[in-house]
Scaffold this motif. Structure first.
Motif, PDB file in Angstrom:
ATOM      1  N   LEU A 119       0.798  -1.222   0.000  1.00 45.17           N
ATOM      2  CA  LEU A 119       0.000   0.000   0.000  1.00 45.17           C
ATOM      3  C   LEU A 119       0.834   1.278   0.000  1.00 45.17           C
ATOM      4  N   GLN A 120       1.990   1.227   0.628  1.00 49.87           N
ATOM      5  CA  GLN A 120       2.761   2.460   0.851  1.00 49.87           C
ATOM      6  C   GLN A 120       3.072   3.252  -0.423  1.00 49.87           C
ATOM      7  N   PRO A 121       3.451   2.619  -1.536  1.00 49.14           N
ATOM      8  CA  PRO A 121       3.734   3.418  -2.738  1.00 49.14           C
ATOM      9  C   PRO A 121       2.479   3.985  -3.400  1.00 49.14           C
ATOM     10  N   ARG A 122       1.318   3.463  -3.015  1.00 49.66           N
ATOM     11  CA  ARG A 122       0.074   3.819  -3.691  1.00 49.66           C
ATOM     12  C   ARG A 122      -0.795   4.811  -2.912  1.00 49.66           C
ATOM     13  N   TYR A 123      -0.631   4.846  -1.584  1.00 51.03           N
ATOM     14  CA  TYR A 123      -1.496   5.657  -0.722  1.00 51.03           C
ATOM     15  C   TYR A 123      -0.669   6.323   0.376  1.00 51.03           C
ATOM     16  N   GLY A 124      -1.220   7.387   0.936  1.00 49.24           N
ATOM     17  CA  GLY A 124      -0.675   7.925   2.170  1.00 49.24           C
ATOM     18  C   GLY A 124      -1.211   7.099   3.320  1.00 49.24           C
ATOM     19  N   LEU A 125      -0.341   6.571   4.161  1.00 51.14           N
ATOM     20  CA  LEU A 125      -0.758   5.708   5.274  1.00 51.14           C
ATOM     21  C   LEU A 125      -0.582   6.460   6.590  1.00 51.14           C
ATOM     22  N   HIS A 126      -1.586   6.330   7.467  1.00 49.54           N
ATOM     23  CA  HIS A 126      -1.581   7.080   8.717  1.00 49.54           C
ATOM     24  C   HIS A 126      -2.185   6.224   9.831  1.00 49.54           C
ATOM     25  N   ILE A 127      -1.795   6.510  11.060  1.00 52.76           N
ATOM     26  CA  ILE A 127      -2.331   5.832  12.247  1.00 52.76           C
ATOM     27  C   ILE A 127      -3.244   6.790  12.987  1.00 52.76           C
ATOM     28  N   ILE A 128      -4.375   6.269  13.474  1.00 50.77           N
ATOM     29  CA  ILE A 128      -5.262   7.028  14.356  1.00 50.77           C
ATOM     30  C   ILE A 128      -5.635   6.102  15.513  1.00 50.77           C
ATOM     31  N   THR A 129      -5.238   6.479  16.734  1.00 57.25           N
ATOM     32  CA  THR A 129      -5.317   5.548  17.857  1.00 57.25           C
ATOM     33  C   THR A 129      -5.700   6.243  19.153  1.00 57.25           C
ATOM     34  N   ASN A 130      -6.398   5.508  20.003  1.00 57.16           N
ATOM     35  CA  ASN A 130      -6.689   5.979  21.359  1.00 57.16           C
ATOM     36  C   ASN A 130      -5.582   5.591  22.331  1.00 57.16           C
ATOM     37  N   GLY A 131      -4.603   4.860  21.862  1.00 51.30           N
ATOM     38  CA  GLY A 131      -3.508   4.429  22.728  1.00 51.30           C
ATOM     39  C   GLY A 131      -2.666   5.605  23.180  1.00 51.30           C
ATOM     40  N   PHE A 132      -1.898   5.386  24.237  1.00 48.01           N
ATOM     41  CA  PHE A 132      -1.086   6.445  24.812  1.00 48.01           C
ATOM     42  C   PHE A 132       0.115   6.741  23.911  1.00 48.01           C
ATOM     43  N   LYS A 133       0.389   8.026  23.708  1.00 50.06           N
ATOM     44  CA  LYS A 133       1.354   8.474  22.703  1.00 50.06           C
ATOM     45  C   LYS A 133       2.709   7.801  22.838  1.00 50.06           C
ATOM     46  N   GLU A 134       3.321   7.890  24.019  1.00 52.28           N
ATOM     47  CA  GLU A 134       4.687   7.393  24.157  1.00 52.28           C
ATOM     48  C   GLU A 134       4.756   5.886  23.958  1.00 52.28           C
ATOM     49  N   ILE A 135       3.695   5.184  24.362  1.00 52.62           N
ATOM     50  CA  ILE A 135       3.669   3.729  24.225  1.00 52.62           C
ATOM     51  C   ILE A 135       3.461   3.320  22.769  1.00 52.62           C
ATOM     52  N   GLN A 136       2.580   4.027  22.054  1.00 53.93           N
ATOM     53  CA  GLN A 136       2.312   3.677  20.662  1.00 53.93           C
ATOM     54  C   GLN A 136       3.556   3.849  19.798  1.00 53.93           C
ATOM     55  N   TYR A 137       4.342   4.877  20.069  1.00 53.86           N
ATOM     56  CA  TYR A 137       5.562   5.072  19.295  1.00 53.86           C
ATOM     57  C   TYR A 137       6.555   3.946  19.538  1.00 53.86           C
ATOM     58  N   VAL A 138       6.658   3.480  20.789  1.00 55.78           N
ATOM     59  CA  VAL A 138       7.553   2.360  21.088  1.00 55.78           C
ATOM     60  C   VAL A 138       7.084   1.109  20.363  1.00 55.78           C
ATOM     61  N   LYS A 139       5.784   0.853  20.395  1.00 57.45           N
ATOM     62  CA  LYS A 139       5.226  -0.319  19.698  1.00 57.45           C
ATOM     63  C   LYS A 139       5.580  -0.295  18.218  1.00 57.45           C
ATOM     64  N   MET A 140       5.382   0.854  17.598  1.00 55.56           N
ATOM     65  CA  MET A 140       5.594   0.958  16.160  1.00 55.56           C
ATOM     66  C   MET A 140       7.060   0.824  15.792  1.00 55.56           C
ATOM     67  N   ASN A 141       7.944   1.348  16.624  1.00 58.55           N
ATOM     68  CA  ASN A 141       9.373   1.201  16.357  1.00 58.55           C
ATOM     69  C   ASN A 141       9.843  -0.235  16.598  1.00 58.55           C
ATOM     70  N   SER A 142       9.357  -0.849  17.678  1.00 63.01           N
ATOM     71  CA  SER A 142       9.775  -2.213  18.009  1.00 63.01           C
ATOM     72  C   SER A 142       9.341  -3.209  16.941  1.00 63.01           C
ATOM     73  N   SER A 143       8.148  -3.030  16.415  1.00 62.48           N
ATOM     74  CA  SER A 143       7.606  -3.953  15.419  1.00 62.48           C
ATOM     75  C   SER A 143       7.891  -3.509  13.989  1.00 62.48           C
ATOM     76  N   GLN A 144       8.708  -2.482  13.824  1.00 57.58           N
ATOM     77  CA  GLN A 144       9.141  -1.973  12.517  1.00 57.58           C
ATOM     78  C   GLN A 144       7.973  -1.507  11.651  1.00 57.58           C
ATOM     79  N   LEU A 145       6.963  -0.913  12.294  1.00 56.87           N
ATOM     80  CA  LEU A 145       5.816  -0.377  11.576  1.00 56.87           C
ATOM     81  C   LEU A 145       5.974   1.109  11.252  1.00 56.87           C
ATOM     82  N   HIS A 146       6.779   1.799  12.020  1.00 58.69           N
ATOM     83  CA  HIS A 146       6.858   3.256  11.905  1.00 58.69           C
ATOM     84  C   HIS A 146       7.198   3.752  10.498  1.00 58.69           C
ATOM     85  N   PRO A 147       8.111   3.124   9.752  1.00 55.29           N
ATOM     86  CA  PRO A 147       8.494   3.664   8.443  1.00 55.29           C
ATOM     87  C   PRO A 147       7.356   3.713   7.412  1.00 55.29           C
ATOM     88  N   TYR A 148       6.305   2.945   7.622  1.00 59.54           N
ATOM     89  CA  TYR A 148       5.216   2.932   6.648  1.00 59.54           C
ATOM     90  C   TYR A 148       4.322   4.170   6.737  1.00 59.54           C
TER      91      TYR A 148
END
Length: 231
Positions: A119-148
């Motif tokens: 999807l990344q080359p075809r669309y702008g991808l974004h996260i919208i979450t009720n999770g806590f900011k500092e924790i969500q960023y750690v999750k995304m970095n740990s699971s290698q999701l952030h670059p998308y």
């Protein structure tokens, strides 16, 4: 089919496998804090009780009935008291240990990386979450999701929680798009599907357990790989 240009994703239970990561964390903490020495329950009972309590507290948090701090501490208080421990037997460091360890876990749902890479080359991808900011960023970095992803919108940042349509409107303003250009992908019928619908955004209900429901999302999938058929 509409010409979407941007895809909004929920994070927990949609991309990041919350249940699997939480289970692994709680089993580790059961041993670390020697919880079995204080009560007549095993790690399986501890996990099941926590899951039951945590789900209900998150529902209260999403509805604005409890605070972030109350959620973080009450889930362990209610879990261990419910399992028969006395107040003085509950380790004071347990909530902080959980919020430190769990976000570092890396389990994601099947096909998550393959679909996001598609999807990344075809669309702008974004996260919208009720999770806590500092924790969500750690999750995304740990699971290698952030670059998308380009924009990461949390309820803490904008002051509104899903299903309040204002968090979706805030996301649209940050991305600078109209609702008809976006598609929301999430697992929660109230927060993700009905919230996006109220903001005029089409929705994909991610329903891997094939739960029965009466909602009418724009699309419904059981596996993330099915997004390739929609997009």
């Amino acid at each position: 089919m509409k010409k979407y240009t941007h895809i909004l994703f929920d994070l927990d239970h949609t991309l990041w496998d919350f249940e699997k990561n939480a289970e692994e964390t709680l089993y580790a903490l059961f041993d670390q804090f020697a919880l079995g020495e204080h009560g007549k329950f095993d790690c399986n009972s501890f996990y099941r009780k926590y899951r039951f309590i945590n789900t209900r507290l998150w529902d209260l948090y999403n509805k604005g009935k409890i605070t972030q701090e109350e959620l973080r501490h009450q889930r362990f208080q209610k879990t261990l008291l419910g399992l028969g421990l006395q107040q003085h037997q509950i380790p004071a460091g347990l909530p902080d240990a959980y919020t430190t360890l769990c976000p570092t876990k890396t389990a994601v749902f099947p096909y998550t990386h393959e679909v996001l890479a598609y999807l990344q080359p075809r669309y702008g991808l974004h996260i919208i979450t009720n999770g806590f900011k500092e924790i969500q960023y750690v999750k995304m970095n740990s699971s290698q999701l952030h670059p998308y992803f380009k924009e990461i919108v949390t309820s803490e940042c904008c002051g509104y929680k899903k299903p309040d349509k204002r968090i979706f409107e805030h996301a649209l303003q940050r991305i600078n798009v109209t609702p008809d250009e976006c598609l929301m992908v999430g697992d929660n019928l109230e927060c993700d599907i009905e919230g996006a619908k109220a903001a005029g955004i089409d929705q994909v209900f991610f329903n891997p357990e094939n739960r029965r429901h009466r909602s009418k999302p724009t699309y419904e999938i059981r596996c993330l790989s099915e997004l390739k058929q929609i997009l």
